[in-house]
Every structure is written in structure tokens, then in C-alpha cells.
Motif scaffolding. Structure first.
Motif, PDB file in Angstrom:
ATOM      1  N   SER A   1      50.985  75.286  57.680  1.00  0.00           N
ATOM      2  CA  SER A   1      52.311  75.592  58.217  1.00  0.00           C
ATOM      3  C   SER A   1      53.024  74.270  58.480  1.00  0.00           C
ATOM      4  O   SER A   1      52.470  73.391  59.146  1.00  0.00           O
ATOM      5  N   LEU A   2      54.226  74.124  57.946  1.00  0.00           N
ATOM      6  CA  LEU A   2      55.015  72.906  58.100  1.00  0.00           C
ATOM      7  C   LEU A   2      56.209  73.187  59.009  1.00  0.00           C
ATOM      8  O   LEU A   2      56.843  74.238  58.904  1.00  0.00           O
ATOM      9  N   ALA A   3      56.512  72.239  59.866  1.00  0.00           N
ATOM     10  CA  ALA A   3      57.569  72.428  60.857  1.00  0.00           C
ATOM     11  C   ALA A   3      58.907  71.873  60.381  1.00  0.00           C
ATOM     12  O   ALA A   3      58.966  70.864  59.670  1.00  0.00           O
ATOM     13  N   VAL A   4      59.969  72.558  60.767  1.00  0.00           N
ATOM     14  CA  VAL A   4      61.333  72.065  60.610  1.00  0.00           C
ATOM     15  C   VAL A   4      61.971  72.062  62.000  1.00  0.00           C
ATOM     16  O   VAL A   4      61.569  72.830  62.875  1.00  0.00           O
ATOM     17  N   PRO A   5      62.976  71.186  62.236  1.00  0.00           N
ATOM     18  CA  PRO A   5      63.516  71.017  63.592  1.00  0.00           C
ATOM     19  C   PRO A   5      64.562  72.047  64.002  1.00  0.00           C
ATOM     20  O   PRO A   5      65.481  71.750  64.754  1.00  0.00           O
ATOM     21  N   VAL A   6      64.420  73.269  63.490  1.00  0.00           N
ATOM     22  CA  VAL A   6      65.308  74.371  63.853  1.00  0.00           C
ATOM     23  C   VAL A   6      64.456  75.631  63.998  1.00  0.00           C
ATOM     24  O   VAL A   6      63.363  75.715  63.443  1.00  0.00           O
ATOM     25  N   LYS A   7      64.954  76.597  64.735  1.00  0.00           N
ATOM     26  CA  LYS A   7      64.164  77.803  64.991  1.00  0.00           C
ATOM     27  C   LYS A   7      64.181  78.783  63.824  1.00  0.00           C
ATOM     28  O   LYS A   7      63.230  79.544  63.635  1.00  0.00           O
ATOM     29  N   LYS A   8      65.280  78.771  63.047  1.00  0.00           N
ATOM     30  CA  LYS A   8      65.461  79.817  62.052  1.00  0.00           C
ATOM     31  C   LYS A   8      65.564  79.275  60.622  1.00  0.00           C
ATOM     32  O   LYS A   8      66.637  79.328  60.006  1.00  0.00           O
ATOM     33  N   PRO A   9      64.463  78.760  60.072  1.00  0.00           N
ATOM     34  CA  PRO A   9      64.484  78.466  58.637  1.00  0.00           C
ATOM     35  C   PRO A   9      64.659  79.773  57.885  1.00  0.00           C
ATOM     36  O   PRO A   9      64.083  80.802  58.266  1.00  0.00           O
ATOM     37  N   ALA A  10      65.460  79.749  56.821  1.00  0.00           N
ATOM     38  CA  ALA A  10      65.827  81.006  56.175  1.00  0.00           C
ATOM     39  C   ALA A  10      65.195  81.194  54.800  1.00  0.00           C
ATOM     40  O   ALA A  10      64.716  82.278  54.475  1.00  0.00           O
ATOM     41  N   MET A  11      65.220  80.154  53.975  1.00  0.00           N
ATOM     42  CA  MET A  11      64.625  80.270  52.639  1.00  0.00           C
ATOM     43  C   MET A  11      64.263  78.886  52.139  1.00  0.00           C
ATOM     44  O   MET A  11      64.885  77.890  52.527  1.00  0.00           O
ATOM     45  N   CYS A  12      63.263  78.836  51.276  1.00  0.00           N
ATOM     46  CA  CYS A  12      62.803  77.560  50.730  1.00  0.00           C
ATOM     47  C   CYS A  12      62.832  77.599  49.214  1.00  0.00           C
ATOM     48  O   CYS A  12      62.767  78.679  48.604  1.00  0.00           O
ATOM     49  N   ALA A  13      62.922  76.416  48.597  1.00  0.00           N
ATOM     50  CA  ALA A  13      62.938  76.314  47.137  1.00  0.00           C
ATOM     51  C   ALA A  13      62.448  74.937  46.738  1.00  0.00           C
ATOM     52  O   ALA A  13      62.791  73.937  47.385  1.00  0.00           O
ATOM     53  N   PHE A  14      61.661  74.878  45.679  1.00  0.00           N
ATOM     54  CA  PHE A  14      61.204  73.591  45.174  1.00  0.00           C
ATOM     55  C   PHE A  14      62.283  72.961  44.293  1.00  0.00           C
ATOM     56  O   PHE A  14      62.984  73.647  43.547  1.00  0.00           O
ATOM     57  N   GLY A  15      62.383  71.638  44.397  1.00  0.00           N
ATOM     58  CA  GLY A  15      63.353  70.906  43.596  1.00  0.00           C
ATOM     59  C   GLY A  15      63.040  69.425  43.602  1.00  0.00           C
ATOM     60  O   GLY A  15      61.917  69.007  43.879  1.00  0.00           O
ATOM     61  N   GLY A  16      64.052  68.633  43.314  1.00  0.00           N
ATOM     62  CA  GLY A  16      63.854  67.198  43.186  1.00  0.00           C
ATOM     63  C   GLY A  16      63.481  66.851  41.751  1.00  0.00           C
ATOM     64  O   GLY A  16      63.177  67.724  40.932  1.00  0.00           O
ATOM     65  N   ALA A  17      63.496  65.574  41.438  1.00  0.00           N
ATOM     66  CA  ALA A  17      63.264  65.111  40.070  1.00  0.00           C
ATOM     67  C   ALA A  17      61.934  65.599  39.513  1.00  0.00           C
ATOM     68  O   ALA A  17      61.814  65.896  38.320  1.00  0.00           O
ATOM     69  N   ASP A  18      60.916  65.687  40.366  1.00  0.00           N
ATOM     70  CA  ASP A  18      59.580  66.106  39.926  1.00  0.00           C
ATOM     71  C   ASP A  18      59.173  67.462  40.488  1.00  0.00           C
ATOM     72  O   ASP A  18      57.982  67.817  40.449  1.00  0.00           O
ATOM     73  N   LEU A  19      60.125  68.198  41.025  1.00  0.00           N
ATOM     74  CA  LEU A  19      59.863  69.505  41.640  1.00  0.00           C
ATOM     75  C   LEU A  19      58.810  69.425  42.738  1.00  0.00           C
ATOM     76  O   LEU A  19      58.073  70.377  42.988  1.00  0.00           O
ATOM     77  N   ASP A  20      58.769  68.281  43.425  1.00  0.00           N
ATOM     78  CA  ASP A  20      57.776  68.092  44.478  1.00  0.00           C
ATOM     79  C   ASP A  20      58.396  68.058  45.872  1.00  0.00           C
ATOM     80  O   ASP A  20      57.736  67.684  46.844  1.00  0.00           O
ATOM     81  N   THR A  21      59.669  68.445  45.968  1.00  0.00           N
ATOM     82  CA  THR A  21      60.368  68.534  47.249  1.00  0.00           C
ATOM     83  C   THR A  21      60.599  70.001  47.579  1.00  0.00           C
ATOM     84  O   THR A  21      61.018  70.776  46.718  1.00  0.00           O
ATOM     85  N   LEU A  22      60.306  70.375  48.810  1.00  0.00           N
ATOM     86  CA  LEU A  22      60.568  71.738  49.263  1.00  0.00           C
ATOM     87  C   LEU A  22      61.824  71.710  50.124  1.00  0.00           C
ATOM     88  O   LEU A  22      61.819  71.168  51.229  1.00  0.00           O
TER      89      LEU A  22
END
Length: 295
Positions: A237-258
């Protein structure tokens, strides 16, 4: 692992992030604002376009336009450099009740577009939502493929396309299901419980699948993004600094960023001033290229 803020977007409901490999840019929507957004990796600039209805979910199309689930149907939309946005109705929908709209959606691995509907008044808890499939060239109103959902969410497909994932994020449900998926006909069957999110932190919201076949889903209200293995076991489980993350997607030049979009609720936000922002995580795994709509 620290989440990087890439844009203090202050979206009321930031949803449906989609990475464009051709443009090296992230697209997403702010549902109640009726806006489409684009963030460029090269210069970090954001551009947005105003739509005529609420935009809820988007997918790239092979011809360079986009397909979008809005309020009363699925539309082909084309954003232009001058800030204008063209839209054309592809297929209408007959909702079960007034005041409904589309919510989560994406293409399967074969390029068919799937999207679900919900009653905008979530507090009513009405299971009147449905999942619809749209194939290129399809005529007539959309026909429900799955019914009895309250807030359909978390739609994703395994790397081989043979498993479809779907959640219901309403507080009274909070389940994620897996289906066997017939890639020839675009038909889900063999529905089974994949994860009971009442046993984990946060309600199940938007999702993505990585190259290893693991399922990432935002834990709304918990400020977390969870990764589940194909057998439904919580991996991390990875944390973000907000209570309501809504959706995630992979991207970036190497598709290694969420990339993670989020919701900015009304009220005092002193404990989460970045709510509504867009964040980037480096999870150490790669994603998959998002299928284009086969138009």
C-alpha cells in the motif's frame, strides 16, 4: 516512498487518468467541472477544455480523438490547441432514474469501450447503476451488460485480457469482483469475489493493472493506493498526501510512473491542502500501454 505533486489541480473530482505515449502527456477529467485536462511531461504545463456535460471517463481512440462517458451517453470528443472541444454523440443511454451519469470506464484489450453508470446522489444508495459495452459501429441505444450496481468503479483488465475486474465503491458494498472475460465476444461471466475492501483501508475507487498482472486500486478516504496480486492478496500500500485518491494510471517515458488523481471535498482542508491534486509515484514496476478504442 514519497508521492510527488505534479499539479496542484484542485479538481473537485479528478478522475480517469490516461497516459498518451504518443504525446508523452497525461489526460484526465474533473467530473463536476465538466473539464478535460492535459499535463505535458516535457514542460509540466497543464491545458484544459470545457465540455457541455460532465465528463466521467475517457479513452483514446485510434483516429486521434477520444471517447468519453458523459451524462446521457457516450461521445466522441476532440480537444483542439485553441482551447475548443468538439463532441459528437455516439450512443445514448436510457437511465433507470433521473439525475444519473456515467462514472468509471475504459477499453478492454481488444479496444471495446466499457463504462458504468450511477445515481449522482450517492447517499441514496440505489443499486440502479449498470455496465455498458460499446463496439465500433454499434447502432442504437446502449444495452446494459451488468446491472444492480450502486457506484461501479475499479474497471480493469488483466494483461491477457481474459480477466475483467470491477468494483462497487459505495460504502454499503465495497467489493471488488473478478470475471472470466471472453475476448472474442466481449462478454464477462463467472463473477467471483476478488477482494472484500471492508477488510482493508479505504473504499475501492479507480484502478489499473501492471505488467505483472497485479491490480492497483485507490483506497478512497484512506489516502492509499493498494496493489493486489492476481489471487487477491494485498501486496503493498502506497500513501498519497490526500484522503481521497480517485484513480491511478501508469505512464511516463517507460511506463514506470503511477499517476494518481484525487478529489477535493468541500470544507476545511487544512489537513490536506493538496486535495484535488495529481500525484506521481515510482512503485518499482511497469504498467501496460492503455488500449485505444477501436474505431
Amino acid at each position: 516512498m514519497t508521492a510527488e505533486l505534479i499539479l496542484d489541480a484542485r479538481n473537485a473530482t479528478g478522475e480517469s487518468p490516461v497516459w498518451s505515449s504518443a504525446q508523452q502527456a497525461l489526460y484526465w477529467v474533473d467530473i463536476p467541472a465538466k473539464r478535460l485536462h492535459r499535463w505535458s511531461l516535457a514542460d509540466g504545463k497543464n491545458q484544459s477544455w470545457q465540455a457541455s456535460q460532465m465528463l466521467a471517463c475517457i479513452a483514446q481512440a485510434e483516429n486521434g480523438s477520444w471517447i468519453a462517458g458523459m451524462e446521457n451517453g457516450l461521445f466522441a470528443i476532440t480537444p483542439h490547441a485553441d482551447g475548443s472541444l468538439d463532441s459528437r454523440l455516439l450512443a445514448s443511454v436510457t437511465h433507470a432514474l433521473p439525475e444519473m451519469r456515467f462514472n468509471d470506464g475504459r477499453c478492454d484489450r481488444q479496444g471495446r469501450f466499457w463504462a458504468g453508470t450511477m445515481l449522482m446522489n450517492m447517499a441514496a444508495g440505489a443499486p440502479v447503476g449498470a455496465m455498458y459495452r460499446y463496439d465500433a459501429g454499434q447502432e442504437g441505444p446502449l444495452k446494459a451488460q451488468l446491472e444492480g450496481l450502486t457506484v461501479p468503479n475499479g474497471l480493469a483488465f488483466s494483461p491477457d485480457g481474459k480477466t475483467m475486474y470491477l468494483s462497487d465503491s459505495h460504502p454499503d458494498v465495497q467489493k471488488i469482483w473478478a470475471f472470466d472475460y471472453d475476448t472474442d465476444t466481449g462478454t464477462p461471466h463467472g463473477r467471483r469475489l476478488f477482494v472484500d475492501m471492508t477488510e482493508h483501508a479505504g473504499r475501492p475507487d479507480g484502478a489499473a493493472v501492471d505488467a505483472d498482472g497485479c491490480y492497483w486500486i485507490c483506497g478512497n478516504d484512506a489516502g492509499l493506493v493498494h496493489r493486489f496480486t492476481p489471487d487477491g492478496k494485498l501486496d503493498r500500500s502506497l500513501a498519497v498526501p490526500v484522503k481521497k485518491p480517485a484513480m491511478c494510471a501508469f505512464g511516463g517515458a517507460d511506463l514506470d510512473t503511477l499517476f494518481v488523481t484525487s478529489i477535493r471535498p468541500a470544507g476545511n482542508l487544512s489537513d490536506q491542502p493538496l486535495a484535488g491534486g495529481v500525484f506521481a509515484l515510482r512503485p518499482g514496476v511497469k504498467g501496460l500501454t492503455e488500449p485505444a478504442f477501436n474505431n
